[in-house]
Design a protein around this motif. Structure first.
Motif, PDB file in Angstrom:
ATOM      1  N   GLU B  50       0.880  -0.993  -0.184  1.00 26.97           N
ATOM      2  CA  GLU B  50      -0.011   0.112   0.053  1.00 26.97           C
ATOM      3  C   GLU B  50       0.766   1.224  -0.016  1.00 26.97           C
ATOM      4  OE1 GLU B  50      -3.313   1.393   2.747  1.00 26.97           O
ATOM      5  OE2 GLU B  50      -3.366  -0.889   2.400  1.00 26.97           O
ATOM      6  N   ILE B  51       0.553   2.339  -0.717  1.00 30.11           N
ATOM      7  CA  ILE B  51       1.420   3.332  -0.835  1.00 30.11           C
ATOM      8  C   ILE B  51       1.438   4.078   0.322  1.00 30.11           C
ATOM      9  CG2 ILE B  51       2.061   5.435  -1.970  1.00 30.11           C
ATOM     10  CD1 ILE B  51       0.904   3.785  -4.594  1.00 30.11           C
ATOM     11  N   ASN B  52       2.513   4.630   1.069  1.00 34.48           N
ATOM     12  CA  ASN B  52       2.245   5.400   2.279  1.00 34.48           C
ATOM     13  C   ASN B  52       1.963   6.686   1.863  1.00 34.48           C
ATOM     14  OD1 ASN B  52       2.847   6.778   4.591  1.00 34.48           O
ATOM     15  ND2 ASN B  52       4.833   5.896   4.826  1.00 34.48           N
ATOM     16  N   PRO B  53       0.720   6.977   2.566  1.00 32.03           N
ATOM     17  CA  PRO B  53       0.140   8.408   1.897  1.00 32.03           C
ATOM     18  C   PRO B  53       1.021   9.650   2.806  1.00 32.03           C
ATOM     19  CG  PRO B  53      -1.124   7.256   3.809  1.00 32.03           C
ATOM     20  CD  PRO B  53      -0.008   6.437   3.277  1.00 32.03           C
ATOM     21  N   TYR B  54       1.643   9.290   3.609  1.00 28.23           N
ATOM     22  CA  TYR B  54       2.413  10.480   4.329  1.00 28.23           C
ATOM     23  C   TYR B  54       3.863  10.756   3.824  1.00 28.23           C
ATOM     24  CZ  TYR B  54      -1.274   8.706   7.705  1.00 28.23           C
ATOM     25  OH  TYR B  54      -2.317   8.317   8.136  1.00 28.23           O
ATOM     26  N   ALA B 246       5.694  24.577  14.358  1.00 35.65           N
ATOM     27  CA  ALA B 246       4.729  24.055  13.849  1.00 35.65           C
ATOM     28  C   ALA B 246       5.486  22.917  12.978  1.00 35.65           C
ATOM     29  CB  ALA B 246       3.978  24.794  12.823  1.00 35.65           C
ATOM     30  N   ILE B 247       6.657  23.496  12.465  1.00 36.73           N
ATOM     31  CA  ILE B 247       7.561  22.428  11.316  1.00 36.73           C
ATOM     32  C   ILE B 247       7.839  21.196  12.293  1.00 36.73           C
ATOM     33  CG2 ILE B 247       9.427  21.971  10.019  1.00 36.73           C
ATOM     34  CD1 ILE B 247       9.174  25.103   9.257  1.00 36.73           C
ATOM     35  N   VAL B 248       8.436  21.595  13.624  1.00 37.66           N
ATOM     36  CA  VAL B 248       8.995  20.384  14.324  1.00 37.66           C
ATOM     37  C   VAL B 248       7.998  19.584  14.633  1.00 37.66           C
ATOM     38  CG1 VAL B 248      10.093  19.902  16.378  1.00 37.66           C
ATOM     39  CG2 VAL B 248      10.829  21.599  14.927  1.00 37.66           C
ATOM     40  N   SER B 249       6.636  20.030  15.091  1.00 35.59           N
ATOM     41  CA  SER B 249       5.604  19.334  15.509  1.00 35.59           C
ATOM     42  C   SER B 249       5.046  18.333  14.276  1.00 35.59           C
ATOM     43  CB  SER B 249       4.680  19.967  16.121  1.00 35.59           C
ATOM     44  OG  SER B 249       5.040  21.107  17.111  1.00 35.59           O
ATOM     45  N   ALA B 250       4.829  18.999  13.158  1.00 37.00           N
ATOM     46  CA  ALA B 250       4.239  18.104  12.108  1.00 37.00           C
ATOM     47  C   ALA B 250       5.134  17.161  11.719  1.00 37.00           C
ATOM     48  CB  ALA B 250       4.100  19.079  10.805  1.00 37.00           C
ATOM     49  N   LYS B 251       6.394  17.547  11.692  1.00 33.38           N
ATOM     50  CA  LYS B 251       7.380  16.582  11.402  1.00 33.38           C
ATOM     51  C   LYS B 251       7.307  15.146  12.109  1.00 33.38           C
ATOM     52  CE  LYS B 251      12.246  15.434  10.181  1.00 33.38           C
ATOM     53  NZ  LYS B 251      13.143  15.022  11.403  1.00 33.38           N
ATOM     54  N   ALA B 252       7.431  15.431  13.421  1.00 30.35           N
ATOM     55  CA  ALA B 252       7.212  14.288  14.555  1.00 30.35           C
ATOM     56  C   ALA B 252       5.949  13.583  14.270  1.00 30.35           C
ATOM     57  CB  ALA B 252       7.491  15.061  16.004  1.00 30.35           C
ATOM     58  N   ALA B 253       4.676  14.294  14.204  1.00 26.50           N
ATOM     59  CA  ALA B 253       3.757  13.553  14.108  1.00 26.50           C
ATOM     60  C   ALA B 253       3.699  12.722  12.802  1.00 26.50           C
ATOM     61  CB  ALA B 253       2.402  14.601  14.076  1.00 26.50           C
ATOM     62  N   LEU B 254       3.840  13.407  11.735  1.00 21.18           N
ATOM     63  CA  LEU B 254       4.090  12.643  10.483  1.00 21.18           C
ATOM     64  C   LEU B 254       4.945  11.478  10.326  1.00 21.18           C
ATOM     65  CD1 LEU B 254       3.886  15.628   7.721  1.00 21.18           C
ATOM     66  CD2 LEU B 254       2.065  13.719   8.007  1.00 21.18           C
ATOM     67  N   GLU B 255       6.304  11.668  11.157  1.00 16.60           N
ATOM     68  CA  GLU B 255       7.012  10.437  11.043  1.00 16.60           C
ATOM     69  C   GLU B 255       6.647   9.522  11.747  1.00 16.60           C
ATOM     70  OE1 GLU B 255      11.827  11.997  10.877  1.00 16.60           O
ATOM     71  OE2 GLU B 255      10.633  12.149  13.062  1.00 16.60           O
ATOM     72  N   ALA B 256       5.915   9.874  12.986  1.00 11.44           N
ATOM     73  CA  ALA B 256       5.272   8.628  13.798  1.00 11.44           C
ATOM     74  C   ALA B 256       4.127   7.946  12.699  1.00 11.44           C
ATOM     75  CB  ALA B 256       4.446   9.148  14.844  1.00 11.44           C
ATOM     76  N   CYS B 257       3.337   8.605  12.033  1.00 15.43           N
ATOM     77  CA  CYS B 257       2.350   8.041  11.316  1.00 15.43           C
ATOM     78  C   CYS B 257       3.167   6.863  10.104  1.00 15.43           C
ATOM     79  CB  CYS B 257       1.622   9.130  10.398  1.00 15.43           C
ATOM     80  SG  CYS B 257       0.603   9.940  11.696  1.00 15.43           S
ATOM     81  N   SER B 258       3.728   7.787   9.766  1.00 18.55           N
ATOM     82  CA  SER B 258       4.575   7.239   8.673  1.00 18.55           C
ATOM     83  C   SER B 258       5.285   5.733   9.140  1.00 18.55           C
ATOM     84  CB  SER B 258       5.613   8.095   7.958  1.00 18.55           C
ATOM     85  OG  SER B 258       6.340   7.273   7.034  1.00 18.55           O
ATOM     86  N   SER B 259       5.903   5.765  10.066  1.00 21.21           N
ATOM     87  CA  SER B 259       6.568   4.672  10.696  1.00 21.21           C
ATOM     88  C   SER B 259       5.456   3.378  11.171  1.00 21.21           C
ATOM     89  CB  SER B 259       7.544   4.849  11.795  1.00 21.21           C
ATOM     90  OG  SER B 259       6.751   5.175  12.761  1.00 21.21           O
TER      91      SER B 259
END
Lengths: 347, 644
Positions: B50-54, B246-259
């Motif tokens: 499945e393609i990673n949407p994040y 915002a950048i740092v938080s979004a990156k952390a959130a997305l990293e978690a989702c992505s992993s």
């Protein structure tokens, strides 16, 4: 009085060195010899070369090698004087030694333009001297294969600027580069002379170089008139931008004159035309040397405790080497001694 | 201690995988294996694709993150996935606007810079350029001429020529200007100028007003563009700083989702259009596994199968160390060497004890030991440095041995030595002569350690069912007997007792040596292999002979290696004596306290470092090499347990 003290040592030394130079009588003897090894054997007996050449085998030496050895002797003697000189005198010697740098650069450039790949410039006569007295890195310079490289290699040196300027001109030739170096050197001498020297020294230098520049300009003008029929503007572009005894109007008139004869008539009325009776427009070339030597000798005699002594000796030494070279050539090709002496005298 | 592991296979409907990951795997640490590789015997599985949407949003936010100054100093705030994605979109849009503005400015700059460069040298000209360009009966040329030629030109020619040269400006080499000439003379005059190396500069008809005005207009424009660019740069920087949280938080959130999403890479799918299931395989500690099973009992979408550790025979379980809190810092040394395999003995406790003990013996000083202890403790508690914890433990033993040696900050006279003074205590040894007692004790202690290690090796080998390493190896039973005999003889010799009879000695030394010599054929014999001796017997004997020689040599060198314990105990005392001598404490009277303090600090730091390294060397070379392989896999949980 100060000059007397500061020059007494060096002027005695130079007098001693000068006495060793090859005389005209000796040259005549040399011309009588039948082949090159004999000339070398002869030179090995003279005080000038006895010490330095004593280990050489005259039979193994080629004429070209002898010429290099003679050249080396110029630098050798220069170094000896330099060692002996005080701070003031060294200023002159340093200024003077730039002519050697220019000479080498010209040799290298000639090579670059002629693409004489088979016979690279032999820097052995210069090596020693340049290590002591110059900022030029000969090994680096001789390794260059194009003018671009050479100019780039000179970056940081005072010659970089005049040469790089020429590079901007369209189809610049060897002559332009050589001219640029000469002009740079001459204007430097003319411009710094008042800062470096004073009193008698300044006077002697002004006279010696002033006459030299005037004569060179005259030579240029007549050469371009006689052989190249150049437009006035082109002649102006080549002149050394200094005047000593030649007035601006005189130069203008000489350059603008339409015929060679007209120019000759104009020349007679100049300072030099009036001063030297034998000097004619057609024998300017030969007379240049005679006159220069004449001036230098006169100055050196009049002011034995001035920079003129140094200049005069160095001139004579170079002149000696030049004459010996001619003598060697004449011996090699079996030219009649009387005719050969004529060639030598003319120079 | 190595934690017991259970192999779990988790399965459920394909669409449920994210919920399962979210709810459970954040609470239980699991070391996932690639399910497809584990379950090879079942051909009906396909990879979970499945393609990673994040991914895209993550790459984009990462590029902004890299432009931040010191991004690690900003603590990310909690942010849900939708917000994070919308934050990324917003930042992308705004930064694109800045980018476009900058590009526009660059374009403008490129357009005007050429005309500015041309007009710059002529800026002092107070005539209308375009009027000059339109002159009909007068020819003109803009350009430059080298100074030396210009001087000649001025001196000899200018007065006689029908031309006007307007000097506009100069630099080091050139005069810049324009000359005019009547049309009918133009040809001749152009020739004169070109003889003087006049270089023409082509001036386009694009200027308004006089050259001066045109230049000032263009110059102002040029400055404006640069100011604009500067402003744009500042805006971009401010934009980044304004949005950095915002950048740092979004990156952390997305990293978690992505992993979390990437768990699919390790999962397998059952085949078929409908009712497909995912399968995940991995290791959990026994305790976690049981709790997990209890937890999902009521969840009808998840099925979990727990297996004994041995059943997937192909892969050994990963190693998770679990030790007393006191020993935990020493796990660092074990990890540096290599983790123990799952069924190997965990040597952490052994290292912790021997390391601290040997360090103390080599560095016996009450004062400096206490310094190490407190210094290490503070660093361990505040900065959580494992090394500091080790130093702290070592400091305790240092203090202990300080009391034993009666040494405090180098003063040997203040305390009474409970045991001995390393510098002065001497001992007579037969065959060798008079020696420092600590040397003899160090060798004895070394022999004891070597014997212990051999025992460990035997235990490990028995567990692994390795016949050669249990019986015939130089660290196996044969080696133990041989080395034990040497040790025993040495003890008897030193204590002045009589040695056993020569026949007994021959048996004690000879038989183990023979066993070691013939270890390969003997192993083959025990394991009932067909070929007992290798084919080239000559080669075998030569090789075995030299191996045996090497074994004997290494026994000797390994034993002597422990001399350093005694040597450093002596050298520590000697160095402190030098310090005190420099401070003038030996001649009586009050010593120079500054030198005492500096000397103590210097010796403490230098000796601490050297002794620390030397002991580590002993651990790795003399101890680990005997029984420890260290080829285990680390337990890497898919998600770290969230700290409560």
């Amino acid at each position: 009085m100060g000059n007397l003290l500061s020059y007494s040592g060096i002027s005695a030394k130079i007098r001693a060195m000068q006495s060793k130079l090859t005389t005209e009588k000796q040259l005549l003897e040399i011309l009588q010899l039948s082949d090159v090894p004999q000339v070398i054997a002869y030179l090995k007996r003279t005080p000038e070369y006895a010490e330095v050449w004593k280990d050489l085998d005259e039979n193994a030496l080629h004429r070209g090698q002898i010429e290099k050895l003679l050249k080396t002797s110029i630098f050798h003697n220069f170094s000896r004087i330099y060692q002996f000189a005080n701070k003031e005198q060294r200023k002159f010697l340093e200024l003077y030694s730039k002519r050697y740098e220019i000479r080498v650069l010209k040799e290298i450039m000639t090579d670059l333009f002629d693409h004489r790949d088979t016979d690279p410039v032999d820097i052995t006569p210069y090596c020693e001297f340049f290590r002591k007295h110059s900022r030029l890195d000969l090994d680096k310079l001789t390794a260059c294969t194009t003018m671009e490289e050479l100019i780039a290699a000179l970056k940081g040196h005072e010659f970089y600027q005049p040469l790089s300027q020429i590079r901007n001109h369209e189809n610049a030739l060897l002559f332009d580069y050589g001219m640029a170096l000469d002009l740079y050197y001459f204007s430097q001498i003319w411009n710094v002379r008042k800062k470096l020297f004073s009193g008698n020294d300044l006077k002697e230098i002004t006279t010696a170089y002033g006459e030299k520049f005037d004569m060179l300009n005259l030579q240029f003008i007549f050469r371009s008139k006689k052989y190249f029929h150049m437009a006035p503007a082109d002649i102006y572009a080549l002149l050394i931008p200094m005047n000593y005894k030649l007035k601006k109007e005189e130069i203008n008139a000489l350059v603008e004159s339409t015929t060679y004869d007209q120019a000759r008539a104009l020349f007679r009325r100049t300072y030099y035309g009036r001063k030297y009776e034998h000097l004619e427009a057609h024998n300017l070339e030969e007379f240049y040397n005679v006159m220069l030597r004449d001036t230098l000798e006169k100055e050196a005699r009049r002011d034995p405790y001035s920079v003129a002594v140094l200049y005069s000796y160095l001139y004579h030494k170079e002149h000696e080497v030049y004459r010996l070279t001619i003598a060697l050539e004449c011996v090699r090709y079996g030219v009649d001694p009387q005719e050969a002496l004529q060639y030598i005298r003319n120079n | 201690m190595i934690e017991k592991m259970k192999f779990l296979s988790i399965t459920g409907p394909k669409a449920d995988i994210d919920r399962m990951t979210e709810t459970y795997l954040s609470r239980y640490e699991i070391h996932l294996e690639n399910a497809l590789a584990e379950l090879t015997e079942d051909a009906n599985l396909s990879p979970f694709l499945e393609i990673n949407p994040y991914r895209e949003a993550l790459t984009s936010i990462s590029s902004f993150y890299e432009q931040l100054e010191d991004p690690e100093s900003i603590t990310p705030q909690k942010m849900d996935t939708e917000t994070a994605v919308s934050v990324v979109r917003r930042i992308q849009r705004e930064s694109r606007e800045l980018e476009e503005a900058r590009e526009k400015l660059h374009e403008q700059h490129a357009e005007m810079i050429d005309s500015l460069k041309i007009i710059r040298p002529f800026r002092n000209l107070e005539y209308d350029v375009s009027e000059i360009l339109k002159l009909q009966y007068i020819h003109y040329r803009f350009g430059r001429i080298e100074k030396q030629y210009f001087k000649k030109f001025e001196k000899y020619i200018y007065d006689t020529l029908d031309t006007i040269f307007l000097k506009c400006s100069e630099d080091e080499q050139y005069y810049y200007g324009v000359y005019f000439v009547p049309k009918h003379q133009a040809h001749k005059v152009h020739a004169v100028y070109s003889s003087m190396h006049f270089e023409q500069i082509f001036v386009p008809d694009c200027y308004q007003g006089t050259a001066k005005e045109a230049f000032s207009i263009l110059d102002k424009l040029h400055k404006d563009i640069h100011a604009g660019l500067e402003q744009n740069k500042k805006d971009a920087e401010r934009f980044l700083t304004d949005n950095r949280t915002a950048i740092v938080s979004a990156k952390a959130a997305l990293e978690a989702c992505s992993s979390s999403f990437d768990i699919r890479r390790l999962a397998a799918c059952t085949k078929g259009e409908n009712n497909t299931f995912y399968i995940l395989c991995g290791w959990m500690t026994e305790k976690d596994a049981l709790a997990f099973q209890e937890d999902i009992k009521d969840d009808d979408k998840i099925f979990c199968l727990m297996e004994e550790e041995q059943s997937p025979a192909k892969k050994t379980p990963p190693t998770k160390l679990h030790n007393l809190k006191l020993f935990r810092p020493f796990e660092m040394y074990i990890k540096m060497y290599g983790l123990p395999a799952y069924n190997e003995m965990d040597p952490t406790w052994f290292v912790a004890l021997t390391y601290s003990f040997i360090f103390g013996a080599m560095f016996g000083d009450v004062g400096q030991g206490l310094l190490l202890f407190f210094g290490g403790l503070i660093l361990y508690k505040t900065k959580h440095m494992d090394l500091a914890g080790i130093i702290s433990c070592a400091g305790i033993f240092s203090t202990f041995f300080g009391f034993m040696y009666g040494s405090i900050f180098g003063f040997e006279e203040v305390l009474h030595a409970f045991w001995l003074k390393p510098m002065t205590a001497m001992m007579d040894v037969p065959l060798v002569g008079r020696l420092n007692a600590v040397f003899v004790i160090a060798i004895g202690f070394g022999m004891f350690l070597i014997l212990t290690c051999m025992v460990f090796n035997i235990i490990n080998s028995v567990r692994n069912h390795n016949t050669e390493k249990t019986w015939f190896d130089s660290n196996a039973v044969a080696g133990l007997i041989f080395y034990g005999s040497i040790a025993l003889s040495a003890v008897l010799l030193v204590s002045g007792k009589k040695l056993p009879a020569a026949a007994v000695l021959a048996v004690m030394f000879g038989i183990p040596l023979l066993l070691m010599f013939l270890k390969e054929p003997l192993t083959n014999l025990v394991e009932k292999k067909k070929q007992i001796f290798p084919e080239q017997k000559g080669m075998f004997f030569v090789q075995s002979f030299f191996e045996l020689f090497e074994v004997l040599l290494s026994y000797l060198s390994n034993t002597l290696s422990f001399l350093r314990i005694g040597a450093f105990a002596v050298s520590h005392a000697a160095m402190m004596e030098v310090v005190l001598m420099l401070a003038g404490a030996t001649e009586g009277g009050s010593p120079n306290w500054i030198i005492v303090v500096l000397g103590n600090l210097f010796v403490c730091a230098m000796e601490g470092l050297i002794v620390g390294i030397q002991v580590l060397r002993l651990e790795y070379y003399e101890i680990f090499s005997r029984f420890y392989a260290g080829n285990g896999r680390e337990f890497l949980p898919f998600k770290k347990r969230e700290c409560q």
